[in-house]
Design a protein around this motif. Structure first.
Motif, PDB file in Angstrom:
ATOM      1  N   THR A  52      59.601  12.198  19.574  1.00  0.00           N
ATOM      2  CA  THR A  52      59.164  13.200  20.553  1.00  0.00           C
ATOM      3  C   THR A  52      60.214  14.292  20.717  1.00  0.00           C
ATOM      4  N   VAL A  53      61.468  13.899  20.732  1.00  0.00           N
ATOM      5  CA  VAL A  53      62.560  14.871  20.826  1.00  0.00           C
ATOM      6  C   VAL A  53      62.551  15.767  19.594  1.00  0.00           C
ATOM      7  N   LEU A  54      62.428  15.158  18.426  1.00  0.00           N
ATOM      8  CA  LEU A  54      62.392  15.936  17.188  1.00  0.00           C
ATOM      9  C   LEU A  54      61.199  16.881  17.160  1.00  0.00           C
ATOM     10  N   ARG A  55      60.034  16.388  17.565  1.00  0.00           N
ATOM     11  CA  ARG A  55      58.825  17.224  17.585  1.00  0.00           C
ATOM     12  C   ARG A  55      59.043  18.430  18.506  1.00  0.00           C
ATOM     13  N   ASN A  56      59.631  18.197  19.676  1.00  0.00           N
ATOM     14  CA  ASN A  56      59.904  19.294  20.610  1.00  0.00           C
ATOM     15  C   ASN A  56      60.893  20.299  20.028  1.00  0.00           C
ATOM     16  N   LEU A  57      61.916  19.798  19.351  1.00  0.00           N
ATOM     17  CA  LEU A  57      62.898  20.694  18.729  1.00  0.00           C
ATOM     18  C   LEU A  57      62.272  21.526  17.613  1.00  0.00           C
ATOM     19  N   GLU A  81      59.103  22.359  17.297  1.00  0.00           N
ATOM     20  CA  GLU A  81      58.216  23.337  17.929  1.00  0.00           C
ATOM     21  C   GLU A  81      59.012  24.476  18.553  1.00  0.00           C
ATOM     22  N   ARG A  82      60.118  24.136  19.206  1.00  0.00           N
ATOM     23  CA  ARG A  82      60.974  25.168  19.819  1.00  0.00           C
ATOM     24  C   ARG A  82      61.561  26.082  18.742  1.00  0.00           C
ATOM     25  N   TYR A  83      62.022  25.487  17.644  1.00  0.00           N
ATOM     26  CA  TYR A  83      62.569  26.286  16.539  1.00  0.00           C
ATOM     27  C   TYR A  83      61.508  27.248  16.011  1.00  0.00           C
ATOM     28  N   GLU A  84      60.304  26.733  15.762  1.00  0.00           N
ATOM     29  CA  GLU A  84      59.232  27.567  15.205  1.00  0.00           C
ATOM     30  C   GLU A  84      58.858  28.700  16.153  1.00  0.00           C
ATOM     31  N   THR A  85      58.821  28.421  17.440  1.00  0.00           N
ATOM     32  CA  THR A  85      58.494  29.453  18.430  1.00  0.00           C
ATOM     33  C   THR A  85      59.570  30.526  18.480  1.00  0.00           C
ATOM     34  N   LEU A  86      60.824  30.097  18.560  1.00  0.00           N
ATOM     35  CA  LEU A  86      61.926  31.062  18.606  1.00  0.00           C
ATOM     36  C   LEU A  86      62.023  31.856  17.310  1.00  0.00           C
ATOM     37  N   ARG A  87      61.812  31.207  16.175  1.00  0.00           N
ATOM     38  CA  ARG A  87      61.858  31.903  14.887  1.00  0.00           C
ATOM     39  C   ARG A  87      60.779  32.975  14.833  1.00  0.00           C
ATOM     40  N   ALA A  88      59.579  32.656  15.354  1.00  0.00           N
ATOM     41  CA  ALA A  88      58.482  33.630  15.364  1.00  0.00           C
ATOM     42  C   ALA A  88      58.840  34.834  16.238  1.00  0.00           C
ATOM     43  N   VAL A  89      59.495  34.594  17.367  1.00  0.00           N
ATOM     44  CA  VAL A  89      59.894  35.687  18.250  1.00  0.00           C
ATOM     45  C   VAL A  89      60.915  36.574  17.547  1.00  0.00           C
ATOM     46  N   VAL A  90      61.869  35.962  16.890  1.00  0.00           N
ATOM     47  CA  VAL A  90      62.912  36.723  16.187  1.00  0.00           C
ATOM     48  C   VAL A  90      62.312  37.484  15.001  1.00  0.00           C
ATOM     49  N   ASP A  91      61.380  36.853  14.294  1.00  0.00           N
ATOM     50  CA  ASP A  91      60.776  37.483  13.120  1.00  0.00           C
ATOM     51  C   ASP A  91      59.783  38.578  13.474  1.00  0.00           C
ATOM     52  N   GLU A  92      59.259  38.551  14.676  1.00  0.00           N
ATOM     53  CA  GLU A  92      58.222  39.493  15.090  1.00  0.00           C
ATOM     54  C   GLU A  92      58.694  40.933  14.898  1.00  0.00           C
ATOM     55  N   THR A 132      71.182  21.842  17.131  1.00  0.00           N
ATOM     56  CA  THR A 132      70.726  20.556  17.657  1.00  0.00           C
ATOM     57  C   THR A 132      69.856  19.818  16.656  1.00  0.00           C
ATOM     58  N   LEU A 133      68.993  20.542  15.956  1.00  0.00           N
ATOM     59  CA  LEU A 133      68.179  19.916  14.908  1.00  0.00           C
ATOM     60  C   LEU A 133      69.063  19.345  13.801  1.00  0.00           C
ATOM     61  N   CYS A 134      70.054  20.085  13.387  1.00  0.00           N
ATOM     62  CA  CYS A 134      70.952  19.599  12.329  1.00  0.00           C
ATOM     63  C   CYS A 134      71.716  18.356  12.781  1.00  0.00           C
ATOM     64  N   VAL A 135      72.257  18.386  13.980  1.00  0.00           N
ATOM     65  CA  VAL A 135      72.997  17.234  14.494  1.00  0.00           C
ATOM     66  C   VAL A 135      72.067  16.033  14.642  1.00  0.00           C
ATOM     67  N   SER A 136      70.871  16.270  15.147  1.00  0.00           N
ATOM     68  CA  SER A 136      69.914  15.190  15.399  1.00  0.00           C
ATOM     69  C   SER A 136      69.409  14.526  14.131  1.00  0.00           C
ATOM     70  N   THR A 137      69.484  15.240  13.018  1.00  0.00           N
ATOM     71  CA  THR A 137      68.982  14.698  11.750  1.00  0.00           C
ATOM     72  C   THR A 137      70.096  14.390  10.761  1.00  0.00           C
ATOM     73  N   GLY A 138      71.342  14.661  11.128  1.00  0.00           N
ATOM     74  CA  GLY A 138      72.465  14.385  10.238  1.00  0.00           C
ATOM     75  C   GLY A 138      72.514  15.305   9.029  1.00  0.00           C
ATOM     76  N   THR A 139      72.077  16.542   9.213  1.00  0.00           N
ATOM     77  CA  THR A 139      72.067  17.513   8.122  1.00  0.00           C
ATOM     78  C   THR A 139      72.947  18.705   8.480  1.00  0.00           C
ATOM     79  N   LEU A 162      64.742  20.452   9.195  1.00  0.00           N
ATOM     80  CA  LEU A 162      63.290  20.481   9.442  1.00  0.00           C
ATOM     81  C   LEU A 162      62.573  19.443   8.587  1.00  0.00           C
ATOM     82  N   ALA A 163      62.958  19.347   7.324  1.00  0.00           N
ATOM     83  CA  ALA A 163      62.325  18.370   6.429  1.00  0.00           C
ATOM     84  C   ALA A 163      62.587  16.949   6.919  1.00  0.00           C
ATOM     85  N   ALA A 164      63.821  16.656   7.308  1.00  0.00           N
ATOM     86  CA  ALA A 164      64.162  15.309   7.792  1.00  0.00           C
ATOM     87  C   ALA A 164      63.427  14.998   9.095  1.00  0.00           C
ATOM     88  N   ALA A 165      63.366  15.963   9.993  1.00  0.00           N
ATOM     89  CA  ALA A 165      62.678  15.747  11.274  1.00  0.00           C
ATOM     90  C   ALA A 165      61.201  15.477  11.039  1.00  0.00           C
TER      91      ALA A 165
END
Length: 91
Positions: free
Chosen positions: A7-12, A14-25, A51-58, A65-68
């Motif tokens: 659940t934590v990974l899924r939230n991260l 989703e948050r990454y994808e949302t923020l990336r879309a805002v930055v890419d817009e 946080t995603l990198c730390v949480s997945t050991g990458t 993203l692939a590991a999550a």
């Protein structure tokens, strides 16, 4: 290796994808995507990537993203296998 709860990974993710879309817009011309973005949004994106990198050991966001996603899918598949209500062979 310890892995964050799905659940934590899924939230991260989703948050990454949302923020990336805002930055890419609005940066379809290939210019530096983060340059014109709100500094707060850029910082939130960087924090989420870290946080995603730390949480997945990458060390890279693509690998994180692939590991999550792999971990989320593995746990979800295991939950389906363990649910006796979904076991059609038991009938």
């Amino acid at each position: 290796m310890l892995m964050a709860h799905p659940t934590v990974l899924r939230n991260l993710v989703e948050r990454y994808e949302t923020l990336r879309a805002v930055v890419d817009e609005g940066h379809a011309d290939g210019s530096d995507r983060a340059e014109g973005a709100d500094p707060l949004v850029r910082q939130q994106l960087q924090d989420t990537m870290y946080t995603l990198c730390v949480s997945t050991g990458t060390r890279e966001i693509g690998a994180a993203l692939a590991a999550a996603r792999r971990h989320i899918d593995t746990i979800a598949a295991g939950a389906l296998d363990a649910d006796p209500a979904r076991d059609v062979s038991a009938a």
